[in-house]
Design a protein around this motif. Structure first.
Motif, PDB file in Angstrom:
ATOM      1  N   GLY A 156       0.782  -1.230   0.000  1.00 43.04           N
ATOM      2  CA  GLY A 156       0.000   0.000   0.000  1.00 43.04           C
ATOM      3  C   GLY A 156       0.807   1.270   0.000  1.00 43.04           C
ATOM      4  N   PHE A 157       2.109   1.177  -0.047  1.00 40.15           N
ATOM      5  CA  PHE A 157       2.940   2.379  -0.089  1.00 40.15           C
ATOM      6  C   PHE A 157       4.269   2.073  -0.773  1.00 40.15           C
ATOM      7  N   VAL A 158       4.953   3.137  -1.187  1.00 41.45           N
ATOM      8  CA  VAL A 158       6.320   3.038  -1.692  1.00 41.45           C
ATOM      9  C   VAL A 158       7.177   3.968  -0.845  1.00 41.45           C
ATOM     10  N   THR A 159       8.489   3.803  -0.917  1.00 44.93           N
ATOM     11  CA  THR A 159       9.375   4.609  -0.087  1.00 44.93           C
ATOM     12  C   THR A 159      10.419   5.326  -0.933  1.00 44.93           C
ATOM     13  N   THR A 160      10.845   6.480  -0.449  1.00 46.87           N
ATOM     14  CA  THR A 160      11.931   7.209  -1.088  1.00 46.87           C
ATOM     15  C   THR A 160      13.267   6.700  -0.551  1.00 46.87           C
ATOM     16  N   LEU A 161      14.346   7.262  -1.063  1.00 48.77           N
ATOM     17  CA  LEU A 161      15.677   6.860  -0.612  1.00 48.77           C
ATOM     18  C   LEU A 161      15.872   7.124   0.881  1.00 48.77           C
ATOM     19  N   TYR A 162      15.098   8.046   1.426  1.00 46.84           N
ATOM     20  CA  TYR A 162      15.275   8.413   2.829  1.00 46.84           C
ATOM     21  C   TYR A 162      14.160   7.862   3.711  1.00 46.84           C
ATOM     22  N   GLY A 163      13.425   6.895   3.189  1.00 52.12           N
ATOM     23  CA  GLY A 163      12.431   6.213   4.002  1.00 52.12           C
ATOM     24  C   GLY A 163      11.073   6.882   4.060  1.00 52.12           C
ATOM     25  N   ARG A 164      10.870   7.957   3.288  1.00 53.75           N
ATOM     26  CA  ARG A 164       9.546   8.580   3.268  1.00 53.75           C
ATOM     27  C   ARG A 164       8.545   7.605   2.644  1.00 53.75           C
ATOM     28  N   ARG A 165       7.453   7.397   3.321  1.00 54.81           N
ATOM     29  CA  ARG A 165       6.413   6.504   2.800  1.00 54.81           C
ATOM     30  C   ARG A 165       5.339   7.332   2.091  1.00 54.81           C
ATOM     31  N   VAL A 166       5.096   6.965   0.853  1.00 54.50           N
ATOM     32  CA  VAL A 166       4.014   7.589   0.096  1.00 54.50           C
ATOM     33  C   VAL A 166       2.927   6.529  -0.073  1.00 54.50           C
ATOM     34  N   HIS A 167       1.788   6.762   0.549  1.00 48.63           N
ATOM     35  CA  HIS A 167       0.734   5.754   0.600  1.00 48.63           C
ATOM     36  C   HIS A 167      -0.239   5.900  -0.574  1.00 48.63           C
ATOM     37  N   PHE A 168      -0.719   4.768  -1.046  1.00 44.90           N
ATOM     38  CA  PHE A 168      -1.722   4.716  -2.102  1.00 44.90           C
ATOM     39  C   PHE A 168      -2.829   3.758  -1.655  1.00 44.90           C
ATOM     40  N   PRO A 169      -3.720   4.242  -0.795  1.00 43.22           N
ATOM     41  CA  PRO A 169      -4.723   3.338  -0.203  1.00 43.22           C
ATOM     42  C   PRO A 169      -5.684   2.736  -1.228  1.00 43.22           C
ATOM     43  N   ASN A 170      -5.840   3.366  -2.388  1.00 37.27           N
ATOM     44  CA  ASN A 170      -6.789   2.840  -3.389  1.00 37.27           C
ATOM     45  C   ASN A 170      -6.080   2.118  -4.524  1.00 37.27           C
ATOM     46  N   ILE A 171      -4.835   1.671  -4.283  1.00 36.44           N
ATOM     47  CA  ILE A 171      -4.044   1.105  -5.369  1.00 36.44           C
ATOM     48  C   ILE A 171      -4.688  -0.130  -5.985  1.00 36.44           C
ATOM     49  N   ASN A 172      -5.489  -0.852  -5.235  1.00 34.61           N
ATOM     50  CA  ASN A 172      -6.142  -2.052  -5.772  1.00 34.61           C
ATOM     51  C   ASN A 172      -7.585  -1.789  -6.187  1.00 34.61           C
ATOM     52  N   SER A 173      -7.825  -0.547  -6.600  1.00 36.02           N
ATOM     53  CA  SER A 173      -9.160  -0.164  -7.037  1.00 36.02           C
ATOM     54  C   SER A 173      -9.645  -1.061  -8.172  1.00 36.02           C
ATOM     55  N   LYS A 174     -10.951  -1.307  -8.193  1.00 37.62           N
ATOM     56  CA  LYS A 174     -11.545  -2.107  -9.259  1.00 37.62           C
ATOM     57  C   LYS A 174     -11.738  -1.288 -10.537  1.00 37.62           C
ATOM     58  N   ASN A 175     -11.575   0.031 -10.414  1.00 39.94           N
ATOM     59  CA  ASN A 175     -11.678   0.909 -11.586  1.00 39.94           C
ATOM     60  C   ASN A 175     -10.346   0.886 -12.334  1.00 39.94           C
ATOM     61  N   PRO A 176     -10.292   0.334 -13.550  1.00 32.43           N
ATOM     62  CA  PRO A 176      -9.017   0.194 -14.270  1.00 32.43           C
ATOM     63  C   PRO A 176      -8.306   1.527 -14.491  1.00 32.43           C
ATOM     64  N   ALA A 177      -9.062   2.583 -14.814  1.00 34.33           N
ATOM     65  CA  ALA A 177      -8.443   3.883 -15.075  1.00 34.33           C
ATOM     66  C   ALA A 177      -7.791   4.436 -13.811  1.00 34.33           C
ATOM     67  N   GLU A 178      -8.524   4.339 -12.681  1.00 32.57           N
ATOM     68  CA  GLU A 178      -7.968   4.821 -11.416  1.00 32.57           C
ATOM     69  C   GLU A 178      -6.747   3.998 -11.020  1.00 32.57           C
ATOM     70  N   ARG A 179      -6.838   2.692 -11.170  1.00 32.82           N
ATOM     71  CA  ARG A 179      -5.720   1.826 -10.794  1.00 32.82           C
ATOM     72  C   ARG A 179      -4.479   2.134 -11.631  1.00 32.82           C
ATOM     73  N   ALA A 180      -4.669   2.331 -12.952  1.00 32.37           N
ATOM     74  CA  ALA A 180      -3.538   2.625 -13.832  1.00 32.37           C
ATOM     75  C   ALA A 180      -2.896   3.958 -13.456  1.00 32.37           C
ATOM     76  N   PHE A 181      -3.737   4.951 -13.120  1.00 31.34           N
ATOM     77  CA  PHE A 181      -3.206   6.259 -12.715  1.00 31.34           C
ATOM     78  C   PHE A 181      -2.376   6.139 -11.442  1.00 31.34           C
ATOM     79  N   LEU A 182      -2.887   5.401 -10.463  1.00 29.06           N
ATOM     80  CA  LEU A 182      -2.179   5.245  -9.196  1.00 29.06           C
ATOM     81  C   LEU A 182      -0.890   4.452  -9.377  1.00 29.06           C
TER      82      LEU A 182
END
Length: 956
Positions: A841-867
Motif C-alpha cells: 500500500g505504499f512506496v518509499t523514497t531513498l530516505y524512508g519517506r512513505r508515500v501511501h496509495f490506499p486505493n491502489i487495488n481499485s476495481k476501476n481500471p483507469a484509477e488503478r492505472a493512474f495510481l
C-alpha cells in the motif's frame, strides 16, 4: 544485604539515542559545539535521579554505555549490525561530554571494549540478583527483556511504565526465559541478526511454545506438518543457532567496579555546576540551584545536609522565576504505545487571561511542563499581512488558556471588562512576557503548521526555538492516506470534532472578523486549538519511533518551518511596471486570438465559456470526440482540445493559446501586482509543507511554483522578479536530478556511467534507442530521446509522447518499446514498484519517506492505472524533494558561516532562488553548490547549475 536494596541499571546508549532525537539540534553559543544530545541526556538523567531518590528502596545506580561497534559478536557473525547507518556527525563529539555529565551527576559511567552495554547490564543484574538485591533495568530495549525474572524487572523511562513477565509475554508471546529462542528464530533486521527467513515473532512464539526451546525445535523440525515451514527450518538451522549466540546476552563480563562502587551518593554541586555552566545549560543550572537554595543547602561544596535520598533534588519548580524549569524528560515521556491515556476533550478548564499576572502564571506553568502547545489568532491568512488578535497556550490535555490582545467591540458590542472597555493585556507587554518561553530551547513548543505562527511572530521580533509540528508529524507518517489539517486529525485520532471557524465568526455577509468575536467564544475556539494540538502530539510523537520515521521527521521535515518561514518573510521583489506592461500585452494578444476564433467558427461566442465553446466545436462544427458531462455540457478541457489540435483542427489550438494568455494574465501579471505587500514592497508567497503526497512543496498567494518556464510568455513573467539595487538574483538548480535518481534506484549501469563521465544523457539515450551516432545527431532525434527520458518517469503513454513530439501514436509506441529493450532495468524497477505498492500500500523514497496509495487495488481500471503510474514516480520525485529539503536545512548555517548576508527566497521543485549583494555572488554560489551537491550520496554525482542576473529569468 537487605532485599529492599534496589539497583538501577541505566541503558545509557538508549538514553543517548532518545536524547538526540528529543529536540532539534542545539549548539553551544560560545563555540558552536553541538550539545542537543548532551542537553536532553542531562535533563533525562536529572529526572531519573529524582525518581530514584523518591524510591526508598533504591540504594545503587549506574549508567552503562556501548564502548564501540566492534564486539565479540562481530567475530561470530561479521555482518552483525552491518546495515546500521553511520552515527550522525553532530552526535560523535557529544559522546565524551555525555560520559562527563554522568559523572557530574554523581553516577558511575561504565563501558568495556569488546562488549555491548546490554552485556554489562546482564552481568551486573546477575551479580546483584545473586547478592539478594532487586534490580531495575532502566530501558525500553526489547533485547534486555530476556533478563526479566523474579527480582529483576525493567522500567521504560519514556512511557513511565514497568515491564515484568506479563509485559514480556505480551511483547514476545513467551515467558522471559524463552525470549532468546524467539529472537533467534525471528531475527532482527535492525541489528542484522539473520534468524530463519519467513518466520516472525508470532510464528516463532508458537513454535517455541510447542517444542519448548530452539534446540528441541531444530531437532524435531522434520515433524512439522507445514512443508514450507519444515523446509525453511531444516535449511536454516545454522542461521538460527548463530542468531541465538548473537541475541543471548553475556552475564560474565569481567568488571572493574563492584556493587559497592555503584552506591547512590549525593551530588557534589560545585562539580555539577561547573559542568552545566561549561555546557551553557543556564535553565537547568538555575533550576537545580534554586531548589538546593530553597532547602538551605550549603552551595560551597559537597552539598552537606543532602542525603542519598533527599526530599527532591530536581523536580519542584520555582514559580517566581521562569528559569526554574523541570527537565526535558516530559518532552519525550509517553504513557503508552499510542501516547498517554487522555481525558475526553472538555472546555470547562479553559481560562481567559486578561492581566499580566495571570499570563505570567501560565508562562511559569509552561516552563514547568517542559512542553507546551502554542497557537496564534490573527487578522489574515497571509502571515506577512496578519496582525495578532490573541494567542493560546496548552500545558496539558484539557489545561489551556486564551490571551486576547487585539479584540474590539462589535457593532452593538457587549461589555466584557465591566468598565466599558475590553479588558486585555497591552500587546507589547504580553509579547515581552512570552518571549523567554518561546525562545527557550529547553521548552518544546508544539504547533499545528507552526510555520505560520513563526512568520506572524517574526514581525514582532519574537523567535521560536525548539519546536515540533503535528501537521508535519502526520505528514511524515501518513502522506497519501488523508489530509493533515487539525480538524481532520482531531476527528481521526481523538474522535473529537473541534469548534469550526464558521461557528464562532458566522458565515457570508454576517461573518465577523475574529477580533470582534465574543471573548468567551474566542476563548473556547482558540484554547481548544492549542489543547487539541497538544493531544495530537501525544498521539503522533510515539508513532514516529514505533514506525521508524524519526530520522525522516527530525532531519528533513522538522528543520523546514524555520527555514521556510525565513524565506516567506524575506519575500521577493517584483517590478509592477513590467507586470502592467505584460498585462497590456497579454490583453491585446488575447483579443487577437478571440477574433481569430470567431473567424474560424464563423460565429461570435464567448471564448471563455466552456458551454458555448462545446456547442461550437461539437454541435456546429461537428468535430469528433464530443462527450457530455452530468450537466449536459460538452467537455472542453485541455486534454480534449489538445487531442483535437493534434488531429489538425485549428480552432482548438487558438482556444488553447487564448487560455494560456488568460491564465498568465489573471494568475500572474494582474495578481502579482495586487500581491505586493505595502509594508515591504515585495511579494511573499506561502509554501505549503504538507500539500503533496511525495514531499514536494506547494506555493500559494501567489503560486510561484507553476509559472511555465518552457514558453516565452512564462519566461517574461520571471523577468518581473527583480533584485534590489546593488544585489543580484542567483538561481541554483539541480541538473536532471530525477534521471540521476532513476539511474541510482534502478541500477542502470549505462546511465550511471554517462552521468559519472558527464556525457549528454539525452544524446546517449538517442544513440542507444535509435542507433544514431552522437556526432552530427539530428536535434529532433535528441528531442525525442529527452521526451522519453523525462516522460518515462511519469508513466507517459504512447499517446502522450505522440502528442508531445507530433508523431503517429504507433511510432511513439515503438520508441517506448525500444527504450525498455535498451534499459531493461527501468522496466524491472517499474514492475517491482507496482508489485510492492499493491502488496503493502505504499512506496518509499531513498530516505524512508512513505508515500501511501490506499486505493491502489481499485476495481476501476483507469484509477488503478493512474495510481500505478504515480507509485512508480513517487520514489523518484519524493527522493528529489527529500534531497533539496536536506540542502535547504543546511544552507542558512552554511551561508552564515561565510559571513554572507545573502538570503534564500524561493524553492521551485529542484531550484533554489537567492538574493545576494553583488560582492557576495561568487561566494554564495560556491556555498550553494557545495551544500546542494553534498545533500545526497548517490551512485552518480549530483550537479548544480547556477546562474546570476538582475532578474529571475536572467539568472537562468
Amino acid at each position: 544485604m537487605a532485599s529492599k536494596h534496589r539497583l538501577y541499571l541505566v541503558d545509557g546508549s538508549g538514553y543517548i539515542f532518545r536524547a538526540y532525537h528529543a529536540l532539534p539540534p542545539l549548539t553551544r553559543k560560545s563555540d558552536g559545539m553541538p550539545i542537543g544530545a548532551v542537553s536532553g541526556f542531562c535533563n533525562m538523567l536529572s529526572s531519573l535521579r529524582d525518581k530514584a531518590e523518591h524510591d526508598e528502596a533504591v540504594s545503587h545506580m549506574a549508567v552503562i554505555f556501548d564502548a564501540g561497534r566492534e564486539t565479540f559478536r562481530s567475530e561470530i557473525y561479521p555482518e552483525y549490525k552491518a546495515n546500521r547507518s553511520e552515527t550522525p556527525e553532530d552526535l560523535i563529539p557529544q559522546f565524551a561530554p555525555i560520559r562527563e555529565a554522568t559523572r557530574a551527576f554523581g553516577l558511575p559511567s561504565i563501558e568495556k571494549d569488546g562488549f555491548e552495554a546490554d552485556d554489562i547490564i546482564a552481568t551486573y543484574a546477575r551479580i546483584a540478583h545473586e547478592a539478594g538485591m532487586e534490580v531495575c533495568v532502566v530501558s525500553s530495549d526489547k533485547d534486555l527483556m530476556q533478563l526479566v525474572r523474579d527480582g529483576v524487572g525493567m522500567m521504560d523511562p519514556m512511557k513511565d511504565r514497568n515491564i515484568g513477565p506479563a509485559e514480556v509475554m505480551e511483547k514476545f508471546g513467551v515467558a522471559p526465559d524463552k525470549v532468546i529462542d524467539v529472537q533467534a528464530l525471528a531475527g532482527d533486521s535492525t541489528d542484522n541478526v539473520p534468524g530463519v527467513p519467513g518466520i516472525g515473532i508470532k510464528t516463532a512464539a508458537e513454535l517455541i511454545n510447542i517444542y519448548g526451546d530452539l534446540e528441541s525445535l531444530l531437532a524435531r523440525a522434520g515433524e512439522i506438518k507445514q512443508p514450507k515451514r519444515r523446509e525453511t527450518l531444516l535449511n536454516n538451522a545454522d542461521k538460527a543457532r548463530i542468531s541465538y549466540q548473537l541475541v543471548k546476552l553475556k552475564d560474565d563480563v569481567p568488571l572493574e567496579l563492584g556493587l559497592d562502587d555503584l552506591k547512590l551518593s549525593p551530588v557534589e554541586w560545585p562539580k555539577l555546576s561547573a559542568f552545566l555552566n561549561e555546557m551553557e545549560f543556564r535553565t537547568l543550572t538555575s533550576r537545580i540551584e534554586n531548589k538546593l537554595r530553597s532547602r538551605g543547602t550549603d552551595m560551597s561544596g559537597g552539598a552537606p545536609g543532602v542525603t542519598a535520598r533527599p526530599e527532591s533534588m530536581y523536580s519542584a519548580p520555582v514559580a517566581s522565576a521562569h528559569k526554574a524549569t523541570t527537565p526535558i524528560a516530559p518532552v519525550i515521556a509517553f504513557a503508552g504505545e499510542g501516547g498517554p491515556e487522555q481525558p475526553a476533550v472538555s472546555r470547562d478548564r479553559y481560562e481567559m487571561v486578561q492581566d499580566l499576572g495571570a499570563l505570567q502564571r501560565w508562562i511559569a506553568r509552561g516552563f514547568e511542563a517542559g512542553v507546551i502547545a502554542f497557537d496564534t489568532e490573527t487578522t489574515n491568512l497571509s502571515p506577512t499581512m496578519a496582525e495578532i488578535v490573541g494567542f493560546s497556550l496548552a500545558v496539558a490535555p484539557g489545561e489551556a488558556c486564551y490571551v486576547p490582545l487585539g479584540h474590539r467591540k462589535a457593532g452593538g458590542g457587549l461589555d466584557f471588562g465591566g468598565d466599558g472597555e475590553l479588558k486585555q493585556i497591552p500587546l507589547q507587554q504580553a509579547l515581552d512576557a512570552l518571549k523567554p518561553l518561546l525562545a527557550d530551547p529547553g521548552v518544546l513548543k508544539v504547533g499545528q503548521n507552526i510555520k505560520y505562527d513563526m512568520a506572524v511572530l517574526n514581525k514582532y521580533g519574537v523567535s521560536v526555538a525548539a519546536y515540533d509540528d503535528t501537521m508535519l508529524m502526520s505528514y511524515t507518517l501518513d502522506a497519501g492516506k488523508h489530509g493533515h489539517g487539525m480538524d481532520e486529525l482531531s476527528q481521526r485520532h481523538l474522535s473529537h470534532t473541534p469548534i469550526s471557524y464558521d461557528e464562532v465568526t458566522g458565515t457570508g455577509k454576517a461573518r465577523l472578523p475574529f477580533a470582534e468575536v465574543a471573548l468567551d467564544k474566542a476563548r473556547d475556539y482558540a484554547a481548544e486549538d492549542a489543547d487539541v494540538t497538544l493531544r495530537l502530539w501525544h498521539v503522533l510523537k510515539p508513532r514516529l519511533l514505533a514506525e521508524k520515521q524519526v530520522t525522516l521527521y527530525e532531519t528533513i521535515e522538522r528543520p523546514l518551518p524555520d527555514v521556510v518561514c525565513a524565506m516567506e518573510c524575506a519575500g521577493i521583489k517584483v517590478d509592477p511596471a513590467e507586470l502592467n506592461r505584460l498585462s497590456a500585452d497579454f490583453a491585446q494578444r488575447m483579443e487577437t486570438f478571440e477574433k481569430k476564433a470567431h473567424e474560424l467558427a464563423e460565429d461570435s461566442f464567448n471564448i471563455g465559456s466552456p458551454k458555448q465553446l462545446g456547442e461550437i466545436l461539437f454541435d456546429k462544427m461537428k468535430l469528433p470526440g464530443g462527450k457530455k458531462g452530468k450537466t449536459g455540457a460538452y467537455s472542453t478541457g485541455a486534454e480534449v482540445l489538445e487531442e483535437l489540435a493534434a488531429e489538425g483542427h485549428e480552432l482548438p489550438r487558438v482556444v488553447l493559446d487564448w487560455r494560456q494568455l488568460q491564465k498568465l494574465k489573471s494568475t500572474y501579471s494582474d495578481a502579482l501586482v495586487a500581491s505586493i505587500n505595502p509594508r515591504t514592497g515585495r511579494v511573499h508567497t506561502s509554501f505549503a509543507l504538507s500539500a503533496t503526497n511525495t514531499g514536494r512543496f506547494a506555493s500559494s498567494d501567489p503560486n510561484l511554483q507553476n509559472i511555465p518556464v518552457r514558453t516565452e510568455e512564462g519566461r517574461k513573467i520571471r523577468k518581473a522578479f527583480v533584485a534590489d539595487k546593488g544585489h543580484k538574483i542567483i538561481s541554483a538548480d539541480y541538473s536532471q536530478i530525477e534521471l540521476r535518481i532513476l539511474a541510482h534506484i534502478a541500477d542502470i549501469g549505462t546511465l550511471k556511467d554517462a552521468f559519472r563521465d558527464g556525457i549528454d544523457i539525452h544524446a546517449l539515450t538517442a544513440s542507444q534507442v535509435f542507433n544514431t551516432p552522437v556526432e552530427g545527431m539530428d536535434p529532433m532525434v535528441r528531442r525525442a530521446a529527452k521526451a522519453i527520458n523525462f516522460g518515462i518517469i511519469y508513466g507517459m503513454s504512447a499517446f502522450g509522447l505522440a502528442a508531445q513530439l507530433g508523431i503517429p501514436q504507433r511510432e511513439a509506441q515503438s520508441y517506448i518499446e525500444a527504450y525498455f529493450q535498451r534499459y531493461p532495468g527501468i522496466r524491472a524497477y517499474m514492475d517491482s514498484t507496482k508489485k510492492q505498492v499493491k502488496e503493502q500500500g505504499f512506496v518509499t523514497t531513498l530516505y524512508g519517506r512513505r508515500v501511501h496509495f490506499p486505493n491502489i487495488n481499485s476495481k476501476n481500471p483507469a484509477e488503478r492505472a493512474f495510481l500505478e503510474r504515480a507509485a512508480i514516480n513517487a520514489p523518484i520525485q519524493g527522493s528529489a524533494a527529500d534531497i533539496i529539503k536536506r540542502a535547504m536545512a543546511k544552507l542558512p548555517a552554511a551561508i552564515a558561516a561565510q559571513n554572507l548576508s545573502a538570503r534564500m527566497l524561493l524553492q521551485v521543485h529542484d531550484e533554489l532562488v537567492f538574493e545576494a549583494k553583488e560582492t557576495e555572488v561568487d561566494a554564495l554560489i560556491a556555498v550553494a553548490k557545495d551544500v546542494m551537491q553534498a545533500a545526497a550520496q548517490l551512485d552518480v554525482p549530483l550537479v548544480v547549475e547556477a546562474g546570476v542576473g538582475d532578474n529571475w529569468e536572467a539568472a537562468h
